[in-house]
Structures are given as structure tokens and as C-alpha cells.
Design a protein around this motif. Structure first.
Motif, PDB file in Angstrom:
ATOM      1  N   GLN A 270      48.380  44.668  -1.834  1.00  0.00           N
ATOM      2  CA  GLN A 270      47.314  44.864  -1.090  1.00  0.00           C
ATOM      3  C   GLN A 270      47.045  46.369  -1.159  1.00  0.00           C
ATOM      4  N   TRP A 271      48.015  47.251  -1.190  1.00  0.00           N
ATOM      5  CA  TRP A 271      47.827  48.688  -1.127  1.00  0.00           C
ATOM      6  C   TRP A 271      48.826  49.281  -2.106  1.00  0.00           C
ATOM      7  N   GLN A 272      49.131  50.543  -1.882  1.00  0.00           N
ATOM      8  CA  GLN A 272      50.303  51.305  -2.670  1.00  0.00           C
ATOM      9  C   GLN A 272      51.647  50.719  -2.130  1.00  0.00           C
ATOM     10  N   PRO A 273      52.696  50.829  -2.807  1.00  0.00           N
ATOM     11  CA  PRO A 273      54.116  50.400  -2.300  1.00  0.00           C
ATOM     12  C   PRO A 273      54.337  50.950  -1.087  1.00  0.00           C
ATOM     13  N   GLN A 274      54.761  50.270  -0.063  1.00  0.00           N
ATOM     14  CA  GLN A 274      55.213  50.713   1.452  1.00  0.00           C
ATOM     15  C   GLN A 274      56.123  49.463   1.846  1.00  0.00           C
ATOM     16  N   SER A 275      56.516  49.914   3.218  1.00  0.00           N
ATOM     17  CA  SER A 275      57.737  48.979   3.688  1.00  0.00           C
ATOM     18  C   SER A 275      57.190  47.676   4.176  1.00  0.00           C
ATOM     19  N   ASP A 276      56.156  47.402   4.311  1.00  0.00           N
ATOM     20  CA  ASP A 276      55.566  46.286   4.826  1.00  0.00           C
ATOM     21  C   ASP A 276      55.823  45.150   3.757  1.00  0.00           C
ATOM     22  N   MET A 277      55.788  45.590   2.485  1.00  0.00           N
ATOM     23  CA  MET A 277      55.867  44.596   1.441  1.00  0.00           C
ATOM     24  C   MET A 277      57.390  44.790   0.866  1.00  0.00           C
ATOM     25  N   GLY A 278      58.509  45.312   1.824  1.00  0.00           N
ATOM     26  CA  GLY A 278      59.708  45.358   1.384  1.00  0.00           C
ATOM     27  C   GLY A 278      60.334  44.132   0.788  1.00  0.00           C
ATOM     28  N   GLY A 279      60.142  42.928   1.201  1.00  0.00           N
ATOM     29  CA  GLY A 279      60.624  41.705   0.759  1.00  0.00           C
ATOM     30  C   GLY A 279      60.640  41.672  -0.745  1.00  0.00           C
ATOM     31  N   LEU A 280      59.228  41.970  -1.229  1.00  0.00           N
ATOM     32  CA  LEU A 280      58.989  41.852  -2.503  1.00  0.00           C
ATOM     33  C   LEU A 280      59.820  43.064  -3.407  1.00  0.00           C
ATOM     34  N   PHE A 281      59.799  44.122  -3.059  1.00  0.00           N
ATOM     35  CA  PHE A 281      60.640  45.275  -3.426  1.00  0.00           C
ATOM     36  C   PHE A 281      62.182  44.915  -3.440  1.00  0.00           C
ATOM     37  N   GLU A 282      62.519  44.200  -2.499  1.00  0.00           N
ATOM     38  CA  GLU A 282      63.815  43.746  -2.386  1.00  0.00           C
ATOM     39  C   GLU A 282      64.197  42.939  -3.741  1.00  0.00           C
ATOM     40  N   LEU A 283      63.398  42.396  -4.363  1.00  0.00           N
ATOM     41  CA  LEU A 283      63.562  41.714  -5.587  1.00  0.00           C
ATOM     42  C   LEU A 283      63.427  42.389  -6.712  1.00  0.00           C
ATOM     43  N   LEU A 284      63.104  43.810  -6.877  1.00  0.00           N
ATOM     44  CA  LEU A 284      63.106  44.775  -8.021  1.00  0.00           C
ATOM     45  C   LEU A 284      64.414  45.280  -8.278  1.00  0.00           C
ATOM     46  N   GLY A 285      64.970  44.897  -9.424  1.00  0.00           N
ATOM     47  CA  GLY A 285      66.432  45.229  -9.746  1.00  0.00           C
ATOM     48  C   GLY A 285      66.593  46.640 -10.446  1.00  0.00           C
TER      49      GLY A 285
ATOM     50  N   ALA B 248      65.139  37.054   0.144  1.00  0.00           N
ATOM     51  CA  ALA B 248      64.638  38.825   0.077  1.00  0.00           C
ATOM     52  C   ALA B 248      64.100  39.371   1.201  1.00  0.00           C
ATOM     53  N   GLY B 249      63.142  38.471   1.678  1.00  0.00           N
ATOM     54  CA  GLY B 249      62.717  39.142   3.093  1.00  0.00           C
ATOM     55  C   GLY B 249      63.548  39.189   4.332  1.00  0.00           C
ATOM     56  N   ALA B 250      64.331  38.030   4.263  1.00  0.00           N
ATOM     57  CA  ALA B 250      65.416  37.996   5.334  1.00  0.00           C
ATOM     58  C   ALA B 250      66.524  39.182   5.351  1.00  0.00           C
ATOM     59  N   GLY B 251      66.677  39.347   3.820  1.00  0.00           N
ATOM     60  CA  GLY B 251      67.675  40.623   3.654  1.00  0.00           C
ATOM     61  C   GLY B 251      67.154  41.979   3.938  1.00  0.00           C
ATOM     62  N   PHE B 252      65.995  42.106   3.826  1.00  0.00           N
ATOM     63  CA  PHE B 252      65.102  43.399   3.852  1.00  0.00           C
ATOM     64  C   PHE B 252      64.858  43.650   5.449  1.00  0.00           C
ATOM     65  N   ALA B 253      64.825  42.563   6.198  1.00  0.00           N
ATOM     66  CA  ALA B 253      64.542  42.754   7.433  1.00  0.00           C
ATOM     67  C   ALA B 253      65.969  43.214   8.316  1.00  0.00           C
ATOM     68  N   ASP B 254      67.102  42.751   7.695  1.00  0.00           N
ATOM     69  CA  ASP B 254      68.587  43.055   8.210  1.00  0.00           C
ATOM     70  C   ASP B 254      69.024  44.490   7.690  1.00  0.00           C
ATOM     71  N   ASP B 255      68.695  44.797   6.435  1.00  0.00           N
ATOM     72  CA  ASP B 255      69.200  45.941   6.009  1.00  0.00           C
ATOM     73  C   ASP B 255      68.208  46.737   4.960  1.00  0.00           C
ATOM     74  N   PRO B 256      67.059  47.331   5.680  1.00  0.00           N
ATOM     75  CA  PRO B 256      66.160  47.572   4.768  1.00  0.00           C
ATOM     76  C   PRO B 256      66.377  48.948   3.932  1.00  0.00           C
ATOM     77  N   HIS B 257      67.439  49.736   4.079  1.00  0.00           N
ATOM     78  CA  HIS B 257      67.867  51.145   3.602  1.00  0.00           C
ATOM     79  C   HIS B 257      67.511  51.382   2.197  1.00  0.00           C
TER      80      HIS B 257
ATOM     81  N   LYS C 297      64.080  52.696  -2.446  1.00  0.00           N
ATOM     82  CA  LYS C 297      63.384  52.413  -3.721  1.00  0.00           C
ATOM     83  C   LYS C 297      61.958  52.642  -3.762  1.00  0.00           C
ATOM     84  N   ILE C 298      61.298  52.115  -2.720  1.00  0.00           N
ATOM     85  CA  ILE C 298      59.794  52.352  -2.350  1.00  0.00           C
ATOM     86  C   ILE C 298      59.435  53.853  -2.353  1.00  0.00           C
ATOM     87  N   VAL C 299      60.280  54.595  -1.576  1.00  0.00           N
ATOM     88  CA  VAL C 299      59.955  56.046  -1.493  1.00  0.00           C
ATOM     89  C   VAL C 299      60.203  56.775  -3.135  1.00  0.00           C
TER      90      VAL C 299
END
Length: 398
Positions: free
Chosen positions: A63-78, A290-299, A304-306
Motif C-alpha cells: 500500500q505504501w513504502q516499506p514500514q513495520s505495519d507490513m512486517g509479516g511480509l518483510f519477514e518472508l524476505l531472505g 511470518a506474521g506471528a513471528g514478526f509480532a513476537d520478535d520484530p527487531h 531489514k525494513i530500515v
């Protein structure tokens, strides 16, 4: 009212009795963090191997530039991902719990990167896009002309807010208080929730001003107004990154008024649901985990997003402090977390039906036709979700 990250309805902590499930095993074992990215990624097990089932590259329109509300998807990025500053996209191996699924993922920025077109319209003109991130109200609004189906939500509720200056309006605690005043409410013209708030009698029609352009100048120049925003973004930004403001703002979630949509739904074009079904059977549970993992430990994912944002000068600056604060708000306010039944990334059919029933007349009045035969589960499906996936309590601080 919320000032900074305090809320009238703040959830204290996360439900500790819930645990994450990995491939059917209930376990919340925390992996050790590491700064070193492996040169070779271990292959995922067969049940998470997407090669030959999914496209070689799974394209996702954000929807927008990369940011943490989309963290579950960036968790998928290796590791080894590349940032394309011309295409405003990021491509890398699609991983499940850090293991290579055999395909790549491309995350494409939205908003200014696509000329502010809607995600649904982009999904219908860009054949490289398999999935899009669409808020629940926008998904319903697009159901006739650009129909898509939500297959899992990244957020259980919307982070949309109305915010105000607490010094100018110390008597405001809620959106209802705004409605009882004569204050102007500045929103963008594409938002649907203002129509709903007016329809429910919470705001007055004459209060709505649809000239919001995401810039802080209007609020800075006239602190008497109320303005739209997102709980994970504008409050931090105004206090820490807008020198002409530099103070906390107060806000109330639109969800607190009963606007109970699912936000940031991972969606697929309705006409391609069947052709992608074999892929979705495997991919959707991976997105849930991935979403559950990000909610647990997003650091690590926030880092990666930053890093990605820092590589493209056209993006608004995005610091680690902002990413972490935004994630904390999403979790603390119950927007990134489990459903009422304890599952993560699933839909409540009664709730999606209620959303549809409430929005249908409002959208129709605004010129959007919503087919009378459509049901909530037609638009938001649990066909591919894994109901054994639940949420871990957040990793304890060291």
C-alpha cells in the motif's frame, strides 16, 4: 484518547497462554538472533517448498513504502535481497522461518511509487503482481469493478485514527467528542471511514474536509482541527520528526467507534483465486507464521525494513526507533495479534459479514456498487488459512 502510546483501550501485554505453532507443533522456542546473513540458505521442508507450485517470483503490491505495519511480509524476505530504486521494489528469496522455499518474492512499494493508484487497480494492470495488500473497506468497495479476495489479514484491526492537539482540545477523549464540537476533520478523499462515521451520527457532515495530503503543515498551522493518521506512524512522527510540532498528539482509533474492519489483507484477484489455489494452500500458512513471528520478535525484520528504505532516497526517512515504536503500538493496541479465538491470520466470518452489511449502503450512496448476493466469506476466505497457527507471547527483554 491516546497520548503518545497510551490508550483508553490499551491491551496490557499479549495473551501469554497462546503459543505459536510451527507445522503443527505447539512451541515458542526462541531462536538466537544473529547479525550474519548466511551465504547459503537451508532448504525448507517439502510442506513449505513452493517451487513448481507458486510462480518463480511471488509479486506483492504494497500500500505504501516499506514500514513495520507490513512486517509479516518483510519477514518472508531472505538474505541477499536487492533493492531496485527505479522499479521501487525489493526482491529476494522467499523464506519460511528462515529457510528457502525455492521461489523468490518481490515486494513493490505503493502510494507515490504507483502514482497513488489503488492496490486493487494495480493488481489488474500489473501481471507480475500475484498478491496485494488491501484494507477491508477498500476490498469491499472494489468488489464489482476490481474484485479481490482476502486470504489472510496482516492486521486484525485498522490502525486508522483521528488525532488532535491535546493542548487545544483537553476536553476531547474520543472521536465522539470531536463530533460534538464544530471542529474541522481533515481526511483524504479516498478514505471510507469518514462516511461511516457520518452515517452513524458520530461526526457531522459539515465537519468533513477531504483535502488531507499527508503533510503536517495543515495541523501545524491550525491546531484546532482533527486530522486522520495511523496509530503506528503520525503520533511518533509529529513528536519526533516534525520540528515545527515536536509535542505529543492525542488520538483515538477509528476502531474504537465500531469501525471493525480487517486491515492490510493479503489478497488475490478473484478471477485468479482458483489458478493460484495450490500455491495459496502452502503460501498462506507461511505468511501467517511470518506474521506471528514478526509480532513476537520484530527487531531483525525492522532492521531489514530500515535498511531497504535507506537505500532509496525517494522514500520518506524511516528510523529504527520509528519502526520499533510503530510495531509496539500495533501490538499494544491489539492491532497486530490474534483473533478472539486465539488463531493468528484468520477471519471471523460473522465479523466480515457485519462489515459488508454496514458498508454496502454507505458505499452505494457514494457511487460504489456492491453486489447484493455477495457475502463476507466470499470476500474474506479462510479456505487457505491454518487454524493451528497461534500467537507467541513477545520475546522477553534481555
Amino acid at each position: 484518547m491516546v497520548v503518545m502510546t497510551q490508550s483508553r483501550t490499551r491491551l496490557v501485554g499479549v495473551v501469554g497462554a497462546l503459543v505459536a505453532t510451527t507445522l503443527g507443533l505447539s512451541s515458542c522456542a526462541y531462536a538466537e538472533s544473529t547479525d550474519a546473513a548466511p551465504t547459503d540458505i537451508e532448504s525448507a521442508p517439502d510442506e513449505e517448498n513452493l517451487a513448481g507450485v507458486c510462480p518463480e517470483t511471488v509479486g506483492v503490491q504494497l500500500q505504501w513504502q516499506p514500514q513495520s505495519d507490513m512486517g509479516g511480509l518483510f519477514e518472508l524476505l531472505g538474505p541477499g535481497y536487492t533493492v531496485d530504486t527505479e522499479q521501487k521494489s525489493i526482491t529476494g528469496p522467499l523464506v519460511a522461518s528462515g529457510k528457502d522455499t525455492g521461489v523468490d518474492i518481490t515486494l513493490k512499494a505503493g502510494g507515490p511509487a504507483i502514482g497513488f493508484q489503488s492496490v486493487t487497480s494495480q493488481m489488474y494492470v500489473d501481471d507480475s503482481v500475484m498478491l496485494g495488500v488491501v484494507h477491508g473497506d477498500q476490498l469491499i468497495a472494489a468488489s464489482t469493478d476490481q474484485p479481490v479476495v482476502g486470504v489472510t489479514p496482516l492486521l486484525t484491526r485498522s490502525p486508522a485514527i483521528l488525532m488532535w492537539d491535546p493542548q487545544t482540545h483537553p476536553d476531547w477523549d474520543s472521536i465522539a467528542d470531536i463530533g460534538e464540537s464544530a471542529a474541522t476533520v481533515v481526511v483524504s478523499k479516498d478514505q471510507i471511514f469518514p462516511q461511516w462515521l457520518v452515517g452513524k451520527g458520530i461526526l457531522q457532515p459539515g465537519q468533513i474536509d477531504t483535502s488531507y495530503d499527508s503533510a503536517p503543515a495543515r495541523s501545524v498551522g491550525d491546531p484546532s482541527i482533527a486530522q486522520q493518521g495511523f496509530a503506528n506512524s503520525e503520533p511518533y512522527r509529529y513528536e519526533h520528526a516534525v520540528p515545527t510540532w515536536g509535542e505529543p498528539v492525542a488520538f483515538d482509533l477509528v476502531a474504537n467507534s465500531g469501525y471493525d474492519i480487517y486491515a492490510s489483507n493479503v489478497a488475490v484477484r478473484a478471477d485468479r483465486l482458483e489458478s493460484h489455489s495450490a500455491c495459496l494452500d502452502k503460501l498462506v500458512p507461511i505468511v501467517q507464521r511470518a506474521g506471528a513471528g514478526f509480532a513476537d520478535d520484530p527487531h531483525a525484520t525492522n532492521e531489514k525494513i530500515v535498511d531497504i528504505v535507506a537505500q532509496d532516497v525517494s522514500y520518506n526517512p524511516y528510523t529504527m526507533e520509528q519502526a520499533e515504536a510503530g510495531t509496539d503500538v500495533l501490538v499494544d493496541l491489539g492491532l497486530l495479534g490474534h483473533e478472539d479465538d486465539g488463531t493468528f491470520g484468520t477471519y471471523d466470518d460473522a465479523r466480515t459479514q457485519r462489515n459488508l452489511d454496514e458498508l454496502r449502503p454507505i458505499l452505494t450512496d457514494g457511487g460504489n456498487r456492491v453486489a447484493p448476493e455477495l457475502t463476507g466469506p466470499d470476500l474474506f476466505t479462510n479456505r487457505f488459512t491454518d487454524t493451528t497457527i497461534t500467537e507467541c507471547p513477545r520475546r522477553p527483554e534481555p
